[in-house]
Design an enzyme around this catalytic site. Structure first.
Site, mmCIF file in Angstrom:
data_model
loop_
_atom_site.group_PDB
_atom_site.id
_atom_site.type_symbol
_atom_site.label_atom_id
_atom_site.label_comp_id
_atom_site.label_asym_id
_atom_site.label_seq_id
_atom_site.Cartn_x
_atom_site.Cartn_y
_atom_site.Cartn_z
ATOM 1 N N LYS A 106 0.832 -1.096 0.141
ATOM 2 C CA LYS A 106 0.149 -0.064 -0.126
ATOM 3 C C LYS A 106 0.817 1.372 0.122
ATOM 4 C CE LYS A 106 -4.056 -2.379 0.851
ATOM 5 N NZ LYS A 106 -3.539 -3.815 0.918
HETATM 6 C C1 LIG Z 1 -4.230 -4.953 0.544
HETATM 7 C C2 LIG Z 1 -3.321 -6.143 0.469
HETATM 8 C C3 LIG Z 1 -3.722 -7.161 -0.590
HETATM 9 C C4 LIG Z 1 -4.831 -6.968 -1.465
HETATM 10 O O1 LIG Z 1 -4.505 -6.200 -2.540
HETATM 11 P P1 LIG Z 1 -5.860 -5.735 -3.293
HETATM 12 O O2 LIG Z 1 -5.300 -4.450 -4.154
HETATM 13 O O3 LIG Z 1 -6.836 -5.404 -2.130
HETATM 14 O O4 LIG Z 1 -6.329 -6.734 -4.259
HETATM 15 C C5 LIG Z 1 -2.715 -8.121 -0.585
HETATM 16 N N1 LIG Z 1 -1.686 -8.228 0.294
HETATM 17 C C6 LIG Z 1 -1.567 -7.437 1.053
HETATM 18 C C7 LIG Z 1 -0.074 -7.678 2.192
HETATM 19 C C8 LIG Z 1 -2.281 -6.252 1.319
HETATM 20 O O5 LIG Z 1 -2.086 -5.596 2.278
#
Ligand SMILES: *Cc1c(COP(=O)(O)O)cnc(C)c1O
Length: 455
Positions: free
Chosen positions: A108
């Site tokens: 993120k």
């Molecule tokens: C948010 C997240 C995901 C999923 O990503 P999306 O964009 O919601 O499909 C996968 N792995 C981790 C560690 C995350 O924080």
């Protein structure tokens, strides 16, 4: 660049308005009016320079090249690895793209560090301020807080379910000292927190007066910023790679599809889900029916309705917003989404394939990678790594490693007997005081907390 809503009933907007709005007034998600071509990247010498070049057509008219360049440079200076997203080879034709070298150790950060700076810039230019509210079950909250802390035109209020996030995840949020950061522990579940946030947006007078906004994964700025690592990692290999992506809200893998629309040679997008497999069922059997969410070792993927899927549905429907709105209303009411099989097949051209990986297979993959390569991966990454080994597509495969293994030490230790070493980004809050407000699962009470937080 202008943006339109996936539900077809909102006026088009420019990038800056889309960034601040998040959701369109008709309940839809914003998408660009057309897909720009990838720019010429010769001469780009850093990840930040590629990022600015790839994003420029999406922000054109609203953000000038110098500002975008500075936002990207500052954003990726916060990363602890000079490559920003290094590739690690784990087999003859298998790589991991490590997306976890940012300040909060999950992917993120790659988008939110840029989006936070773009928010600061646009608000500064307009002389406005905003209150960002959100609900988090883990990684999003800390990444958003880190990206917005200390900005004088933004307050951020983050709700989390009391007692239901890990110790590390809570302290990543509560030990941030900046006065514009407000963390609220709600007596309820993650869904309760999310419902409270949605309910606050429905209170029109409250929303306008406090200038509420959101940086959740439906914000277009995040999808846009995630296109960049598909470009940098694919460009490092000699032939078009397959990407294997651990998927929850469909934001990450959608960015891969956007990269492909822009002309990036990608051989396929493999979607990995955990036991919460609604997407795997849709892509393999055209069955999109909602079931109960079950907790797994990969909590950031414990999702049933993936909010960003709406953007792909809009494309599948030939960009017919009315049809998209109707299908989504029916999904809410009946718990089932029906897409014509030939329309789905014709659109997908085998670009997306999907599989689900349960907790046992996840632990087994963490163990296997550790034994064969010495590399430790987190449970989210392991679902995608296991999917990559199933060979949904042929050819060299890049698995997106979305979180640092030290964020999920219990699952990693269960699989390997080894506790991942704690990196400085996590050790630094040891002993720091925590700041957290407590609230009952009650709209009026939470609104009072937000009211006090928004200066
Ligand atoms: C948010 C997240 C995901 C999923 O990503 P999306 O964009 O919601 O499909 C996968 N792995 C981790 C560690 C995350 O924080």
């Amino acid at each position: 660049m202008r943006y339109v809503s996936t539900r077809g009933a909102s006026p088009s907007l420019g990038f800056a308005d889309v960034l601040l709005a998040g959701l369109a007034p008709d309940g839809g998600l914003y998408v660009p009016e057309s897909w720009p071509a990838l720019p010429d990247l010769t001469g780009c010498a850093t990840y930040a320079e590629v990022a600015a070049a790839v994003m420029q057509p999406f922000v054109a008219d609203d953000i000038d090249a110098d500002t975008l360049g500075a936002c990207c440079r500052e954003a990726y200076e916060t990363f602890s690895h000079p490559a920003v997203v290094p590739l690690v080879q784990v087999d003859y034709d298998q790589w991991l793209a490590e997306l976890f070298h940012g300040p909060t150790l999950a992917f993120k950060d790659l988008a939110l560090q840029v989006v936070g700076r773009l928010f600061g810039h646009v608000l500064g230019q307009r002389g406005e301020r905003l209150t960002i509210i959100g609900a988090t079950s883990g990684d999003t909250g800390s990444a958003a807080i880190d990206a917005l802390r200390g900005r004088d035109n933004v307050d951020i209020v983050m709700l989390f379910p009391h007692g239901r996030v890990s110790d590390v995840q809570r302290r990543q949020m509560t030990t941030v000292p900046d006065s514009n950061v407000h963390v609220v522990a709600v007596d309820g579940t993650f869904d309760d927190c999310q419902d409270l946030v949605k309910a606050m947006f429905v209170e029109a007078e409250f929303r306008e007066r406090l200038r509420l906004s959101a940086v959740n994964s439906i914000n277009w700025g995040r999808v846009m910023a995630q296109v960049v690592y598909y470009v940098t990692t694919a460009s490092a290999l000699a032939c078009p790679p397959v990407f294997s992506v651990p998927t929850g809200n469909f934001g990450n893998v959608l960015s891969g599809w956007v990269a492909r629309q822009m002309g990036l040679p990608i051989a396929g997008l493999a979607i990995a889900t955990n036991t919460n497999d609604i997407l795997a069922r849709f892509f393999t059997d055209n069955d999109m029916s909602v079931r109960q969410v079950v907790p797994t070792f990969s909590p950031s993927m414990d999702i049933q309705i993936s909010s960003n899927f709406e953007r792909l549905l809009f494309e599948m429907n030939g960009r017919d917003g009315g049809m998209t709105a109707e299908q989504l209303t029916r999904l809410r009411v009946t718990g089932r989404l029906a897409v014509e099989p030939d329309q789905r097949a014709a659109f997908l051209h085998g670009v997306f394939r999907a599989t689900s990986v349960d907790d046992d297979a996840t632990l087994e993959e963490i163990r296997r990678l550790h034994v064969t390569t010495g590399v430790l991966v987190d449970p989210h990454t392991a679902t995608a790594s296991a999917a990559a080994r199933l060979g949904l597509f042929e050819g060299p495969t890049i698995t997106l490693a979305t979180a640092h293994p030290a964020k999920f030490p219990d699952a990693v230790a269960l699989a390997t007997g080894v506790r991942p070493p704690v990196p400085p980004a996590l050790a630094s809050f040891d002993g720091k005081p925590e700041r957290v407000e407590h609230a009952p699962n009650d709209l009026a009470a939470v609104m009072a907390v937000v009211e006090r937080a928004a200066r």
